[in-house]
Design a protein around this motif. Structure first.
Motif, mmCIF file in Angstrom:
data_model
loop_
_atom_site.group_PDB
_atom_site.id
_atom_site.type_symbol
_atom_site.label_atom_id
_atom_site.label_comp_id
_atom_site.label_asym_id
_atom_site.label_seq_id
_atom_site.Cartn_x
_atom_site.Cartn_y
_atom_site.Cartn_z
ATOM 1 N N GLU A 135 0.080 8.606 14.847
ATOM 2 C CA GLU A 135 0.135 9.093 13.476
ATOM 3 C C GLU A 135 0.029 7.927 12.487
ATOM 4 N N MET A 191 -2.396 1.332 5.870
ATOM 5 C CA MET A 191 -3.628 1.025 5.129
ATOM 6 C C MET A 191 -3.440 -0.253 4.307
ATOM 7 N N SER A 245 2.591 5.714 7.726
ATOM 8 C CA SER A 245 1.173 5.944 7.962
ATOM 9 C C SER A 245 0.340 5.426 6.794
ATOM 10 N N ALA A 254 -1.240 5.009 13.148
ATOM 11 C CA ALA A 254 -2.529 4.335 13.326
ATOM 12 C C ALA A 254 -3.665 5.072 12.617
ATOM 13 N N PHE A 255 -3.487 6.384 12.411
ATOM 14 C CA PHE A 255 -4.571 7.244 11.916
ATOM 15 C C PHE A 255 -5.261 6.698 10.654
ATOM 16 N N ALA A 256 -4.443 6.334 9.657
ATOM 17 C CA ALA A 256 -5.029 5.879 8.395
ATOM 18 C C ALA A 256 -5.780 4.559 8.581
ATOM 19 N N ILE A 265 -4.734 -2.912 14.120
ATOM 20 C CA ILE A 265 -4.113 -1.598 13.895
ATOM 21 C C ILE A 265 -2.712 -1.591 14.493
ATOM 22 N N GLU A 273 -7.232 3.508 11.290
ATOM 23 C CA GLU A 273 -8.480 3.822 11.997
ATOM 24 C C GLU A 273 -9.558 4.266 11.009
ATOM 25 N N ASN A 274 -9.131 5.120 10.064
ATOM 26 C CA ASN A 274 -10.087 5.649 9.096
ATOM 27 C C ASN A 274 -10.684 4.556 8.226
ATOM 28 N N LEU A 275 -9.933 3.449 8.050
ATOM 29 C CA LEU A 275 -10.442 2.343 7.240
ATOM 30 C C LEU A 275 -11.171 1.321 8.117
ATOM 31 N N SER A 276 -11.450 1.694 9.371
ATOM 32 C CA SER A 276 -12.184 0.829 10.305
ATOM 33 C C SER A 276 -11.505 -0.517 10.540
ATOM 34 N N VAL A 277 -10.180 -0.511 10.600
ATOM 35 C CA VAL A 277 -9.437 -1.725 10.937
ATOM 36 C C VAL A 277 -9.626 -1.995 12.436
#
Lengths: 265, 496
Positions: B110, B165, B161, B112-114, B125, B116-120
């Motif tokens: 949960e 970011m 979460s 990590a989700f954000a 992450i 991941e979305n920012l391509s970290v």
């Protein structure tokens, strides 16, 4: 069906480490082989292999029966119906009034029943032994399915559990308004429709909020990275091979036994 | 520089010039004429009456307001000179409802989700996940199931979460409105820790000002007519004076002030209506029991408040006393005064008999709406009771709860306060002797709160028994009566 029937059991050790994609491959291959022919030998071979695999997958017979009993009932009804209505070939086994069963029709019935079960089990085994998050990771990373679609489906799966609770509290809330279980069938049906509509309203509301929360965390961009890497190991080759073996074995056995009945021929 | 500081992103500068937003399909602007500068690292509490556009401003800052069909923007709103939608990940938003923000099944995933979305990158992450969970004080294994968290923990998870970011601007939209007092402090303290480490800019919206007044260094009050009504340090804006009075009148809970609803009620002591003995309550047929061996008497013309931590089984106990859930064991008996011509066992009542005796108001008003207009909604109960109902009471109830001008409106289109009034009114329409309410003051502004408390006090005065599940100490004090404290599977009665 309550939500705990949909939750994976995840007690098996060996196959849990297999990538969901290899399990998916095995399930699809077996299903295709079964769909190619309507005969009892191939269905029986697959079903036997599936039952043998159960301990390895960590699925208990009792637990499975509790989850899939409607399927067992459906398979039995399907088998009975087919035996009753299929073409009456071979020796007469039973002839009581309108009930006429012959060797040919009973064989067809057994084939249909076994095939239904054998077809359903690979998918059920996949769901029962796979963590949904791992499945989503594998689908997006290994099969390159669009991540928006895969993660959207994963998130909505979690909402199903919430909606079951919501349904129960909706029922109580409506009962408190004077809608009870003490009406006629028409009134009950109308109540059920009303409650379903209420659930849809709440489902849309929750889904919209969840979508906002996901967007607020950067979801929806063109690219993303994955915190969990979906990997393939030698075990996955073995899982795929077992799938091919079962499918191939079933077809071979049916052809040798002379029961192979290709659906397109 | 310590490693922690090295990874902290620069705090965001917010700039609004004549900014406004109109939702697609609406005539009026949700927010308009906003001129505002927030310096990097500043901590701002955003206030205003219901409908002043606080949430719209937060959505705008979070980059969630689209274009085209979604709505129309005027003026400019910039984060460090960039449009918020182009500054993805610079602002992180935490919303009010803990239940609908969780995306994944495991705590670590949960958070990590954000990121991941920012391509970290992957290694980074997991570094961020560990730090974010530390920051919010969630000391849990990464594979801990998110469904097993309390409301306060879920909100801290949502905060973690967002932190993954590494936002330079933290946006909180009523993050504690749905929490019990413990959860409120948990979340507030986590936010303070995070701000101290990252130095991020903060904009928080919350009705209950006292929670945040000591944390923020600036209070901005939005005017319902557009623009800014007041702007300054908390001590100045919230000090005695016209601004404070206007805030209070607009329903904002300014610290040290409480709506005046009159003095203490005379101690209740009417006839017994309902008595429970040895009652064991459970939410589901096979699930665990929530509270065991409950013995209690519900009397007319008095209040009974059920308190206790989240998840202790308060609502389950109330629903059982309301004859909606069957008890696992024990007896619930209606006195002759309550039962009248009906059976002494409330669980034998038909639903039309139930609504004349016990009314239960659920936390979510929409769960109880059954018809297409407010008028039909009010007449529904009386029509269940008799084919030719006396509708004068309906007219009275509508008038008393200020719903008369809304009789033709669709219940789902009402404002939050109006929905709450309607859900109480529908129960009163059948004149029950007992009124049960589940968390009636959760997330309510001071205006709706005062209205509800005044009404309930009048009902008690008229001889109704009011039973509420609540965390709200002011509410309990205003209604008086006994308190049933539930925790650890047992109930303890406290009388004053």
């Amino acid at each position: 069906m309550s939500t705990d029937h949909l939750t994976p059991v995840l007690t098996g050790k060996t196959l849990l480490r297999a990538n969901p994609v290899s399990k998916l491959f095995a399930a699809v291959v077996i299903t295709l082989a079964l769909m190619a022919s309507i005969d009892w030998v191939s269905a029986a071979v697959v079903l036997a292999c599936e039952l043998v695999l159960m301990p390895l997958l960590g699925i208990s017979a009792v637990g499975l029966a509790r989850r899939i009993w409607p399927l067992l009932v459906a398979a039995a009804i399907g088998a009975y119906g087919t035996a009753l209505l299929a073409e009456k070939t071979g020796r007469v086994l039973l002839d009581v009034g309108p009930l006429l069963f012959t060797e040919g029709s009973v064989a067809a019935g057994i084939a249909v029943g076994l095939r239904g079960l054998a077809l359903a089990l690979p998918g059920i085994f996949l769901l029962l032994t796979t963590d949904p998050t791992d499945l989503a990771d594998a689908l997006a990373q290994k099969l390159r399915l669009p991540h928006r679609f895969v993660l959207g489906a994963l998130a909505s799966l979690r909402l199903v559990g919430l909606l079951v609770e919501e349904w129960e509290s909706l029922g109580l809330a409506r009962h408190a308004r004077g809608i009870g279980s003490d009406g006629s069938i028409v009134a009950r049906t109308r109540n059920l429709l009303g409650q379903s509509f209420g659930l849809i309203v709440q489902a849309i509301r929750r889904a919209t909020r969840l979508a906002t929360a996901m967007e607020a965390r950067g979801f929806g961009g063109g690219t993303r990275t994955w915190a969990r890497e979906s990997t393939l190991a030698p075990l996955d080759a073995a899982v795929a091979a077992v799938g091919l073996l079962i499918a191939g074995g079933a077809v071979t056995a049916a052809v040798l036994a002379g029961t192979w009945n290709f659906i397109l021929s | 520089m310590t490693p922690a500081q090295a990874s902290s992103p620069a705090a965001v500068h917010v700039r609004a010039r004549g900014w406004g937003w109109r939702h697609g399909g609406r005539k009026a602007f949700a927010a308009r004429g906003l001129d505002l500068d927030i310096r990097p690292g500043e901590r701002v509490l955003l206030l205003g009456a219901s409908g002043a556009g606080k949430s719209t401003v937060l959505s705008g800052l979070a980059g969630l307001l689209g274009t085209g069909d979604e709505g129309e923007q005027e003026g400019e709103l910039l984060l460090d000179g960039a449009h918020p939608a182009e500054a993805r990940g610079r602002a992180g938003l935490v919303l009010q409802d803990p239940e609908t923000q969780v995306v994944l099944a495991r705590v670590g995933d949960e958070v990590a989700f954000a990121a991941e979305n920012l391509s970290v990158p992957r290694e980074e992450i997991w570094r961020r996940v560990g730090r974010a969970l530390d920051d919010v004080g969630l000391d849990l294994p990464l594979d801990h199931p998110t469904t097993a968290l309390s409301g306060g923990q879920k909100q801290r998870l949502a905060l973690a979460s967002v932190l993954a970011m590494e936002p330079g601007l933290l946006l909180l939209d009523e993050p504690t409105a749905n929490l019990d007092p413990e959860g409120i402090l948990e979340v507030r303290d986590a936010v303070v820790r995070v701000l101290e480490r990252t130095g991020a800019t903060l904009v928080v919206v919350e009705h209950r000002v006292a929670v945040w007044a000591d944390v923020v260094d600036r209070v901005v009050v939005l005017d319902a007519g557009g623009g800014v009504l007041a702007d300054g340090p908390p001590g100045t804006v919230l000090a005695e004076g016209p601004t404070r009075d206007r805030l209070a009148a607009a329903g904002v809970w300014v610290p040290g002030w409480q709506p005046d609803v009159g003095g203490p009620l005379p101690a209740g002591g009417g006839e017994a209506l309902l008595s429970a003995s040895g009652l064991t309550v459970a939410r589901t047929k096979r699930g665990p029991a929530a509270v065991e061996d409950l013995g209690i008497e519900v009397r007319a013309a008095g209040a009974l408040s059920i308190t206790g931590p989240n998840g202790a089984g308060k609502s389950t106990a109330a629903l059982t006393l309301g004859a909606l859930l069957r008890p696992r064991a024990g007896r619930l008996e209606a006195s002759a005064a309550l039962a009248g011509t009906a059976d002494g066992n409330p669980f034998r009542w038909r639903s039309s008999e139930l609504v004349q005796r016990i009314g239960t108001v659920f936390q979510e008003p929409e769960h109880q709406f059954l018809t297409a207009t407010v008028g039909d909604e009010l007449e529904f109960g009386p029509r269940r009771v008799s084919g030719a109902p006396d509708l004068r009471r309906v007219t009275d109830v509508a008038e008393r709860l200020r719903l008369t001008h809304l009789l033709k409106a669709n219940p789902f289109t009402l404002s939050g306060g109006e929905k709450r009034r309607l859900s109480v009114a529908t129960m009163l329409a059948t004149a029950p002797r007992i009124l049960i309410l589940d968390e009636p003051t959760f997330g309510q502004d001071a205006g709706t709160w005062a209205e509800l408390v005044t009404l309930l006090r009048e009902l008690i005065d008229d001889g109704v028994s009011v039973l509420s599940v609540t965390h709200d100490a002011d509410f309990i004090a205003a209604l008086g009566g006994a308190t049933l404290h539930i925790s650890g599977g047992a109930g303890r009665l406290v009388t004053r």
